[in-house]
Design a protein around this motif. Structure first.
Motif, PDB file in Angstrom:
ATOM      1  N   GLY A  14       0.764  -1.298  -0.118  1.00  0.00           N
ATOM      2  CA  GLY A  14       0.131   0.038   0.017  1.00  0.00           C
ATOM      3  C   GLY A  14       1.024   1.251   0.127  1.00  0.00           C
ATOM      4  N   GLN A  15       0.238   2.432   0.248  1.00  0.00           N
ATOM      5  CA  GLN A  15       0.845   3.788   0.083  1.00  0.00           C
ATOM      6  C   GLN A  15       2.213   3.892   0.728  1.00  0.00           C
ATOM      7  OE1 GLN A  15      -0.281   6.671  -1.504  1.00  0.00           O
ATOM      8  NE2 GLN A  15       1.855   7.120  -1.202  1.00  0.00           N
ATOM      9  N   LEU A  16       3.155   4.250   0.163  1.00  0.00           N
ATOM     10  CA  LEU A  16       4.481   4.511   0.948  1.00  0.00           C
ATOM     11  C   LEU A  16       4.792   5.863   1.003  1.00  0.00           C
ATOM     12  CD1 LEU A  16       7.001   2.014  -0.991  1.00  0.00           C
ATOM     13  CD2 LEU A  16       6.053   1.615   1.158  1.00  0.00           C
ATOM     14  N   PRO A  37      -1.862   7.577  -8.793  1.00  0.00           N
ATOM     15  CA  PRO A  37      -1.690   9.151  -9.418  1.00  0.00           C
ATOM     16  C   PRO A  37      -1.770  10.050  -8.182  1.00  0.00           C
ATOM     17  CG  PRO A  37      -3.801   7.764 -10.452  1.00  0.00           C
ATOM     18  CD  PRO A  37      -3.064   7.223  -9.324  1.00  0.00           C
ATOM     19  N   ASP A  38      -1.084  11.056  -8.422  1.00  0.00           N
ATOM     20  CA  ASP A  38      -0.986  12.294  -7.521  1.00  0.00           C
ATOM     21  C   ASP A  38      -2.382  12.717  -7.316  1.00  0.00           C
ATOM     22  OD1 ASP A  38       1.653  12.494  -6.701  1.00  0.00           O
ATOM     23  OD2 ASP A  38       2.300  13.854  -8.143  1.00  0.00           O
ATOM     24  N   GLY A  39      -2.811  12.989  -6.142  1.00  0.00           N
ATOM     25  CA  GLY A  39      -4.179  13.692  -5.863  1.00  0.00           C
ATOM     26  C   GLY A  39      -5.263  12.700  -5.520  1.00  0.00           C
ATOM     27  N   GLU A  40      -4.774  11.273  -5.706  1.00  0.00           N
ATOM     28  CA  GLU A  40      -5.859  10.428  -5.744  1.00  0.00           C
ATOM     29  C   GLU A  40      -6.549  10.389  -4.108  1.00  0.00           C
ATOM     30  OE1 GLU A  40      -6.226   6.189  -7.389  1.00  0.00           O
ATOM     31  OE2 GLU A  40      -4.878   6.080  -5.512  1.00  0.00           O
ATOM     32  N   PHE A  43      -4.164  13.177   2.124  1.00  0.00           N
ATOM     33  CA  PHE A  43      -3.065  12.856   2.887  1.00  0.00           C
ATOM     34  C   PHE A  43      -2.030  12.296   2.114  1.00  0.00           C
ATOM     35  CE2 PHE A  43      -6.513  13.547   5.905  1.00  0.00           C
ATOM     36  CZ  PHE A  43      -6.115  14.919   6.371  1.00  0.00           C
ATOM     37  N   GLN A  44      -2.259  12.157   0.832  1.00  0.00           N
ATOM     38  CA  GLN A  44      -1.316  11.262   0.131  1.00  0.00           C
ATOM     39  C   GLN A  44      -0.114  12.223  -0.288  1.00  0.00           C
ATOM     40  OE1 GLN A  44      -3.044   9.891  -4.032  1.00  0.00           O
ATOM     41  NE2 GLN A  44      -1.085   9.395  -4.665  1.00  0.00           N
ATOM     42  N   TYR A  93       3.921   0.042  -5.578  1.00  0.00           N
ATOM     43  CA  TYR A  93       2.785   0.363  -4.495  1.00  0.00           C
ATOM     44  C   TYR A  93       1.682   1.330  -5.170  1.00  0.00           C
ATOM     45  CZ  TYR A  93       4.623   5.244  -3.793  1.00  0.00           C
ATOM     46  OH  TYR A  93       4.973   6.653  -4.314  1.00  0.00           O
ATOM     47  N   CYS A  94       0.481   1.120  -4.411  1.00  0.00           N
ATOM     48  CA  CYS A  94      -0.682   2.104  -4.835  1.00  0.00           C
ATOM     49  C   CYS A  94      -1.385   2.272  -3.544  1.00  0.00           C
ATOM     50  CB  CYS A  94      -1.633   1.295  -5.914  1.00  0.00           C
ATOM     51  SG  CYS A  94      -2.206  -0.295  -5.477  1.00  0.00           S
ATOM     52  N   ALA A  95      -2.669   2.276  -3.600  1.00  0.00           N
ATOM     53  CA  ALA A  95      -3.447   2.616  -2.091  1.00  0.00           C
ATOM     54  C   ALA A  95      -3.237   1.289  -1.492  1.00  0.00           C
ATOM     55  CB  ALA A  95      -4.725   3.084  -2.413  1.00  0.00           C
TER      56      ALA A  95
END
Length: 111
Positions: A14-16, A37-40, A43-44, A93-95
């Motif tokens: 998941g998110q790093l 994608p940026d802004g998905e 707090f990403q 990685y992704c969500a």
């Protein structure tokens, strides 16, 4: 970080965050692939911040977003090319890691 193996050299998670890059390097990964994608999500962290932290740890880093205007079918051949370029272990990685695992399967079928 909870990495799950898809193959011996391809793992997903998941998110790093930028702060995770030291642990990623210590775990022996050669490269990190961001498929989010940026802004998905709220707090990403921005990819540019993850990229800077990854490079400071000696990692190769790739931005291969899946979602929004980038479909899996167009990104699969790009992933296949990245995996041919990188010799050592890769952490994608992704969500949640789900789309990274799915895109790997598509990449294996890409011409």
């Amino acid at each position: 970080m909870h990495a799950r193996p898809v193959t011996h050299n391809y793992h997903v998670t998941g998110q790093l965050k930028p702060a995770d890059m030291a642990e990623v390097a210590k775990a022996g990964y050669e490269a990190v692939i961001c498929m989010r994608p940026d802004g998905e999500g709220f707090f990403q962290p921005k990819f540019a911040d993850v990229e800077t932290a990854a490079k400071s740890q000696g990692l190769k880093v790739f931005y291969l977003p899946v979602g929004g205007t980038s479909s899996p079918i167009t990104q699969a051949p790009k992933l296949k090319a990245i995996l041919k370029e990188v010799q050592g272990p890769v952490l994608a990685y992704c969500a949640s890691g789900g789309r990274c695992a799915s895109l790997y399967q598509l990449a294996q079928q890409a011409g």
